[in-house]
Design a protein around this motif. Structure first.
Motif, mmCIF file in Angstrom:
data_model
loop_
_atom_site.group_PDB
_atom_site.id
_atom_site.type_symbol
_atom_site.label_atom_id
_atom_site.label_comp_id
_atom_site.label_asym_id
_atom_site.label_seq_id
_atom_site.Cartn_x
_atom_site.Cartn_y
_atom_site.Cartn_z
ATOM 1 N N VAL A 222 0.736 -1.164 0.070
ATOM 2 C CA VAL A 222 -0.028 0.076 -0.031
ATOM 3 C C VAL A 222 0.943 1.153 0.041
ATOM 4 C CG1 VAL A 222 -1.638 1.372 1.255
ATOM 5 C CG2 VAL A 222 -2.023 -1.093 1.084
ATOM 6 N N CYS A 223 1.142 1.948 -1.222
ATOM 7 C CA CYS A 223 1.902 3.065 -1.350
ATOM 8 C C CYS A 223 1.517 4.291 -0.672
ATOM 9 C CB CYS A 223 2.091 3.285 -2.894
ATOM 10 S SG CYS A 223 3.082 1.748 -3.720
ATOM 11 N N PHE A 224 0.476 4.353 -0.159
ATOM 12 C CA PHE A 224 0.064 5.523 0.647
ATOM 13 C C PHE A 224 -1.506 5.074 1.177
ATOM 14 C CE2 PHE A 224 -1.552 9.387 2.424
ATOM 15 C CZ PHE A 224 -0.355 9.842 3.010
ATOM 16 N N ASP A 225 -1.633 5.416 2.309
ATOM 17 C CA ASP A 225 -3.029 4.789 3.081
ATOM 18 C C ASP A 225 -3.448 6.195 3.731
ATOM 19 O OD1 ASP A 225 -5.297 3.588 4.138
ATOM 20 O OD2 ASP A 225 -3.953 2.627 5.565
ATOM 21 N N THR A 226 -4.601 6.662 2.995
ATOM 22 C CA THR A 226 -5.457 7.817 3.648
ATOM 23 C C THR A 226 -6.363 7.084 4.528
ATOM 24 O OG1 THR A 226 -7.097 7.638 1.912
ATOM 25 C CG2 THR A 226 -5.168 9.003 1.393
ATOM 26 N N GLY A 227 -6.381 6.045 4.552
ATOM 27 C CA GLY A 227 -7.699 5.185 5.061
ATOM 28 C C GLY A 227 -8.861 5.108 4.214
ATOM 29 N N GLY A 228 -9.001 5.719 3.112
ATOM 30 C CA GLY A 228 -10.171 5.604 2.442
ATOM 31 C C GLY A 228 -11.197 6.526 2.817
ATOM 32 N N LEU A 229 -12.555 6.131 2.623
ATOM 33 C CA LEU A 229 -13.667 6.814 3.213
ATOM 34 C C LEU A 229 -13.858 7.151 4.658
ATOM 35 C CD1 LEU A 229 -16.217 6.011 0.531
ATOM 36 C CD2 LEU A 229 -14.915 7.873 0.575
ATOM 37 N N ASP A 230 -13.069 5.956 5.274
ATOM 38 C CA ASP A 230 -12.802 5.999 6.881
ATOM 39 C C ASP A 230 -11.634 6.964 6.868
ATOM 40 O OD1 ASP A 230 -15.143 4.585 8.108
ATOM 41 O OD2 ASP A 230 -14.298 3.068 7.143
#
Length: 454
Positions: A222-230
């Protein structure tokens, strides 16, 4: 840089490493005592030659109890003046550990500042396995560089380029499945996690070796993880460039196996599910039910538990070949950090003999790991009402264990399965370990393989 030892020569200056309280080398003369040298950790005493030059140096290692508390103390030697130095180790010091410390201490992340290491160089300590130590350092340097590179340059495209470059370097076969090709290849959860990002998700498949037992390594990319919609809060997002640390460690391990020749005695497969967990109209949603490659359905109760989703498809793919050993490497849960901190990753394994071999090898390789249980009593927590599995059980307890149980469902078919929940980051400066990206588990795995694989 490529870590290596200097060639020994008559010009190499002696470097004595000394524990606090031990007798100082007679050849050093009275100068260390006269100058107040006390062998504190990292303390350096330069020895004059009487003609304006240097006759050698002594490096302090502190009290002998430091050997068990803080590894790689010899990395402090990289603060010596430029030149070639010949290490002379105190009695009882492991020459491989000393050699690795001397190389690891030379690491600098130079992509954006250009401040490459230009200090002292060292001959290989007597008794050390130079081939092994060079390979360990080279694999670690690759892992650190990949983790330290920010996501604008190490997105899915960048990670693929790095993996392809390593494949060319070691002679590995390389294939990649990208974007909607993932759906055609029945890798739907990798596609679902990464479809919202500008750079398409992908599955990287690398193979090296054509005889011997089968080893499959799956690394979370996972090259960057914003958390998605959560969405994560900003403070939690700051280190998320390191969420591809599992893939980076898998690539470092592949380089080690190739450089030592170990890969010639086995069939190594590295699977890297790669995605960026982004936010857009295409994002997968809380409450979605995804169908995995294995056919198991997964209810998404938190889009920030995305790593186990992409790993699940890759593990299912890898298990279809029935490898003798399958290993997953992932920066997966904060629960693992709460339990064991940043320096001691947990690993999970059902096979007691394999687990014992890995635990012992981790200690010997100075790459510590701690065994945690696939606790069957928590299986019900990953079984929601409307799907086969839950990607983020509620309650907040045993998060690393439930994540490992989730992954194990997809690894069925492998002869043995080991999961490592690594951190991939060094939060504070330590000898041989600058603050930033760090490999965890690769040296332990390499040391354990001869005792685990048939």
């Amino acid at each position: 840089m490529t870590p290596d030892f200097a060639a020994d020569s008559a010009d190499a200056l002696p470097l004595w490493a000394a524990w606090k309280g031990d007798p100082l080398p007679e050849a050093a003369g009275p100068w260390p005592v006269a100058s107040g040298f006390s062998a504190k950790p990292g303390e350096i005493c330069l020895l004059p030659d009487g003609a304006g030059g240097l006759a050698g140096a002594i490096l302090g290692l502190g009290d002998r109890s430091m050997a068990n508390r803080q590894r790689f103390l010899l990395a402090h030697a990289t603060a010596l003046p430029q030149g070639t130095w010949r290490p002379i180790l105190p009695e009882g010091m492991d020459p491989d550990e000393a050699a690795l410390a001397l190389l690891l201490g030379q690491y600098r992340f130079t992509r954006y500042k250009g401040a490459a290491y230009a200090g002292a160089r060292f001959t290989c300590p007597e008794g050390a396995d130079a081939t092994l130590v060079r390979a360990q350092a080279a694999g670690e340097f690759l892992t650190r560089d990949l983790i330290n590179t920010p996501a604008n340059d190490m997105g899915p495209d960048g990670l693929e380029a790095a993996a392809r470059a390593l494949a060319d370097e070691v002679g590995a076969a390389f294939t990649v499945t990208t974007g909607t090709e993932l759906l055609d290849a029945n890798l739907p959860m990798i596609h679902a996690v990464g479809r919202a990002a500008e750079q398409a998700p992908r599955l990287i498949d690398m193979r090296l070796g054509d005889t011997g037992p089968r080893l499959t390594v799956v690394g979370k990319g996972v090259c960057f993880d914003t958390g998605g919609l959560d969405l994560k809060p900003s403070a939690s997002m700051l280190l998320m460039k390191k969420d591809m640390g599992g893939a980076a460690t898998a690539l470092g391990l592949l380089r080690m196996l190739a450089m030592t020749g170990a890969a010639d005695r086995m069939r190594v497969r590295v699977l890297l599910p790669v995605a960026e967990n982004s936010v857009s109209a295409a994002s997968f949603r809380p409450g979605d039910v995804l169908t995995s490659r294995k056919g198991l359905t997964v209810e998404v109760n938190n889009t920030d538990a995305e790593g186990r989703l992409i790993l699940a498809d890759a593990l299912a793919l890898g298990a279809e070949e029935s490898p003798d050993l399958m290993i997953s490497l992932a920066t997966l849960t904060g629960a693992a950090r709460v339990a064991l901190g940043p320096d001691l990753p947990p690993f999970y394994c059902d096979d007691d003999a394999a687990a014992d071999a890995l635990f012992r090898a981790a200690a010997a390789a100075r790459d510590p790991l701690w065994r945690m249980p696939f606790w069957a009593g928590y299986e019900a927590q990953i079984e929601p009402a409307i799907a086969d599995l839950d990607n983020a059980p509620s309650g907040g307890m045993a998060g690393s264990i439930t994540a490992a149980l989730f992954l194990r469902r997809f690894a069925q078919g492998a002869g043995r399965y080991i999961h490592l929940d690594i951190y991939g980051w060094q939060p504070v400066l330590a000898p041989g370990r600058p603050k930033g990206g760090v490999g965890q588990g690769a040296r332990a795995i390499m040391a354990a393989l001869p005792h685990i694989l048939p």
